[in-house]
Design a protein around this motif. Structure first.
Motif, PDB file in Angstrom:
ATOM      1  N   GLN A   1      -3.858   1.894  -6.162  1.00 20.63           N
ATOM      2  CA  GLN A   1      -3.058   2.751  -5.284  1.00 20.63           C
ATOM      3  C   GLN A   1      -3.679   4.151  -5.268  1.00 20.63           C
ATOM      4  O   GLN A   1      -3.453   4.950  -6.171  1.00 20.63           O
TER       5      GLN A   1
ATOM      6  N   ILE B   1      -3.257   7.130  -4.126  1.00 16.50           N
ATOM      7  CA  ILE B   1      -2.256   8.012  -3.532  1.00 16.50           C
ATOM      8  C   ILE B   1      -2.406   9.435  -4.074  1.00 16.50           C
ATOM      9  O   ILE B   1      -2.981   9.661  -5.140  1.00 16.50           O
ATOM     10  N   ASP B   2      -1.840  10.385  -3.316  1.00 14.35           N
ATOM     11  CA  ASP B   2      -1.786  11.764  -3.787  1.00 14.35           C
ATOM     12  C   ASP B   2      -0.363  12.070  -4.260  1.00 14.35           C
ATOM     13  O   ASP B   2       0.522  11.191  -4.230  1.00 14.35           O
TER      14      ASP B   2
ATOM     15  N   ARG C   1       0.345   4.211   0.230  1.00 15.15           N
ATOM     16  CA  ARG C   1      -0.006   5.290   1.163  1.00 15.15           C
ATOM     17  C   ARG C   1       0.788   5.165   2.459  1.00 15.15           C
ATOM     18  O   ARG C   1       0.866   6.122   3.238  1.00 15.15           O
ATOM     19  N   GLN C   2       1.359   3.986   2.675  1.00 10.59           N
ATOM     20  CA  GLN C   2       2.117   3.711   3.897  1.00 10.59           C
ATOM     21  C   GLN C   2       3.620   3.797   3.617  1.00 10.59           C
ATOM     22  O   GLN C   2       4.057   3.641   2.469  1.00 10.59           O
TER      23      GLN C   2
ATOM     24  N   ASP D   1       0.874  -1.176   0.000  1.00  9.31           N
ATOM     25  CA  ASP D   1       0.000   0.000   0.000  1.00  9.31           C
ATOM     26  C   ASP D   1       0.907   1.220   0.000  1.00  9.31           C
ATOM     27  O   ASP D   1       1.585   1.509   0.999  1.00  9.31           O
TER      28      ASP D   1
ATOM     29  N   GLN E   1       2.468  11.429  -1.693  1.00  7.86           N
ATOM     30  CA  GLN E   1       2.766  10.003  -1.508  1.00  7.86           C
ATOM     31  C   GLN E   1       3.490   9.433  -2.723  1.00  7.86           C
ATOM     32  O   GLN E   1       4.391   8.590  -2.573  1.00  7.86           O
TER      33      GLN E   1
END
Length: 297
Positions: A52, A54-55, A26-27, A24, A58
């Motif tokens: 995913q 994500i921004d 984001r982590q 992931d 990230q």
């Protein structure tokens, strides 16, 4: 669930492109995961991370695990800053400053059509790119796939005589060449100054896998020491050979996909889609280490 990389096309031999699961983005990503992804890139050269969400922050954090990042505004025409993106984020979209779809004749849109030519990112820079990471934010209803051509398999499939001919050749790369094939020739003096041709080896040896590959791109417009018409005819033949379907993986995008590829041994191109629909992807690009002329052929 631990990170796992499987062939994206398990029934295809020889295959390339892997699908990554068990991560992931984001982590925070640990060193073992970075090492596994790097090894996967050495094997496949294209990795797909599905789902995913994500921004940009990230995406930048993940990308920096693999090296320093290029600034997206250092060549070509300026547009990233117009949409408020970080300088390391390349705006791969058909959108303008107010998120409006660019008009058909808009200069920014016409320049971006060069993405539909087979190319390697930043081959027009003295030190070309290592990895690119492209994340899908908005996808049209159909079309807009990205295709990848394996330059390792293409080089291996050349006959011995052509391999020997290519081995020590040096090509000149510039976005002026690639956009010129589309009839885009309206450059400012500043853009011309920033897009002077740079030399690149035609054959590279990948430092991770040890495999040889062709280093082709629409940006290549000359071969050092060759007459230009002969050079372009030869490069056209090589590109036709290298982009046969047996060497190509086509990625059908889903929102949230992040695709990572190795520019040192892959070409890619975007495919057509309805220009009245939004297509927005954000790309980060990991810078290369040294100019290709400093690398052993």
């Amino acid at each position: 669930m631990s990170l796992e990389i499987r062939p994206a096309e398990p029934d295809r031999l020889p295959g390339f492109a892997g699908e990554v699961s068990g991560i992931d983005l984001r982590q925070p990503v640990g060193p073992d995961e970075v090492a596994a992804i790097t090894a996967g890139m050495d094997r496949f050269a294209v990795l797909v991370f599905h789902d995913q969400r994500i921004d940009d922050a990230q995406q930048l954090a993940f990308s920096r695990h693999f090296g320093s990042l290029e600034h997206a505004t250092s060549h070509g025409i300026e547009r990233q800053q117009q949409r408020g993106l970080a300088p390391e984020i390349a705006d791969i979209s058909n959108l303008g400053r107010e998120n409006e779809i660019l008009a058909r004749e808009d200069r920014r849109r016409l320049f971006s059509l060069g993405n539909m030519l087979w190319h390697s990112d930043s081959s027009f820079k003295p030190t070309p790119a290592k990895y690119s990471l492209l994340h899908a934010r908005i996808i049209p209803g159909k079309g807009g796939n990205t295709e990848f051509a394996d330059m390792r398999a293409a080089r291996d499939a050349l006959d011995d005589e052509t391999q020997a001919m290519c081995r020590d050749l040096v090509c000149m790369h510039s976005q002026i060449y690639s956009r010129g094939t589309l009839g885009f020739d309206e450059w400012t003096e500043d853009e011309l100054a920033r897009n002077q041709p740079v030399p690149q080896r035609l054959v590279r040896r990948h430092p991770g896998s040890g495999r040889y590959s062709l280093y082709l791109s629409a940006h290549a417009g000359e071969i050092v020491g060759w007459p230009v018409p002969e050079a372009r005819a030869f490069l056209r033949d090589l590109n036709e050979h290298a982009t046969q379907r047996r060497f190509v993986y086509s990625h059908t995008w889903r929102v949230g996909d992040l695709v990572m590829w190795d520019n040192r041994c892959m070409m890619h191109r975007a495919r057509r889609y309805d220009p009245n629909e939004v297509r927005e992807l954000h790309r980060t690009t990991v810078a290369g280490d040294v100019p290709t002329l400093q690398q052993a052929a």
